[in-house]
Structure formats: structure tokens, C-alpha cells
Design a protein around this motif. Structure first.
Motif, short mmCIF file in Angstrom:
data_model
loop_
_atom_site.label_atom_id
_atom_site.label_comp_id
_atom_site.label_asym_id
_atom_site.label_seq_id
_atom_site.Cartn_x
_atom_site.Cartn_y
_atom_site.Cartn_z
N LYS A 60 7.30 -8.92 -2.60
CA LYS A 60 8.22 -9.78 -3.35
C LYS A 60 9.44 -10.12 -2.51
O LYS A 60 9.91 -11.26 -2.51
CB LYS A 60 8.65 -9.09 -4.65
N CYS A 61 9.97 -9.14 -1.79
CA CYS A 61 11.12 -9.37 -0.91
C CYS A 61 10.76 -10.41 0.14
O CYS A 61 11.54 -11.34 0.41
CB CYS A 61 11.56 -8.07 -0.26
N ARG A 62 9.59 -10.29 0.73
CA ARG A 62 9.17 -11.25 1.75
C ARG A 62 9.07 -12.65 1.17
O ARG A 62 9.47 -13.62 1.81
CB ARG A 62 7.84 -10.82 2.38
N MET A 63 8.56 -12.76 -0.05
CA MET A 63 8.46 -14.08 -0.68
C MET A 63 9.84 -14.66 -0.95
O MET A 63 10.09 -15.84 -0.70
CB MET A 63 7.66 -13.97 -1.99
N GLU A 64 10.73 -13.83 -1.46
CA GLU A 64 12.08 -14.29 -1.79
C GLU A 64 12.87 -14.72 -0.56
O GLU A 64 13.78 -15.53 -0.66
CB GLU A 64 12.84 -13.19 -2.53
#
Length: 89
Positions: A60-64
Motif C-alpha cells: 500500500k505504501c508503494r502504491m501511495e
């Protein structure tokens, strides 16, 4: 001359990953999430099944942060973390 393979064998080009490239996190934007995941793995004798919530948080962090394309994490194999059964065939 090519070392490590039989002579007269043509190499075939590799296939790109299904989800595209996976850029490195050069600025360390998701380093905390990665460290939490690795800590969980160490505490659980590398049983990644017990650390899936940390893996999901990292993705999720990578997507954000634009390090990978946006994707519903249920489509990445985390449906069971949301109370859903996966529909694998």
C-alpha cells in the motif's frame, strides 16, 4: 562464445513481469514498512503467513508513493485479510 550454455543454442528473450516493473525505493519512503515486515519474519521464524498484514501495508505504501501501479490488495492475494475467501482455481 557464450559460457554456461551449450554451443549453437539461441537464447529466447525473457517475458516482462505481469504487473510491470517494480522500481526501487531510492528515497526510503516505505523503509519503515519493510523493516516492520522483516522484524515480523524474524520473530516468526520466516513464516510469512503470519506477517501478511505487514506485507500488505508495504505494498500500500508503494502504491501511495507511486512506486507501483494502484491495485486493490484483494487482487494481490490479501482478500482473506479483509474477511473474504480467495477464489483460486
Amino acid at each position: 562464445m557464450s559460457f554456461g550454455r551449450p554451443p549453437n543454442v539461441e537464447s529466447s528473450p525473457g517475458k516482462p513481469p505481469l504487473k510491470g516493473s517494480f522500481p526501487l525505493d531510492h528515497d526510503g519512503e516505505c523503509k519503515t514498512f519493510m523493516k516492520d515486515y522483516v522484524k515480523c519474519l524474524r520473530e516468526n521464524k520466516n513464516n510469512n503467513g503470519l506477517c501478511r498484514q505487514f506485507s500488505e501495508a508495504y505494498l500500500k505504501c508503494r502504491m501511495e508513493n507511486g512506486l507501483m501501479d494502484e491495485e486493490d490488495t484483494r487482487n494481490l492475494g490479501f482478500a482473506d485479510l479483509h474477511g473474504e475467501k480467495s477464489h483460486q482455481t
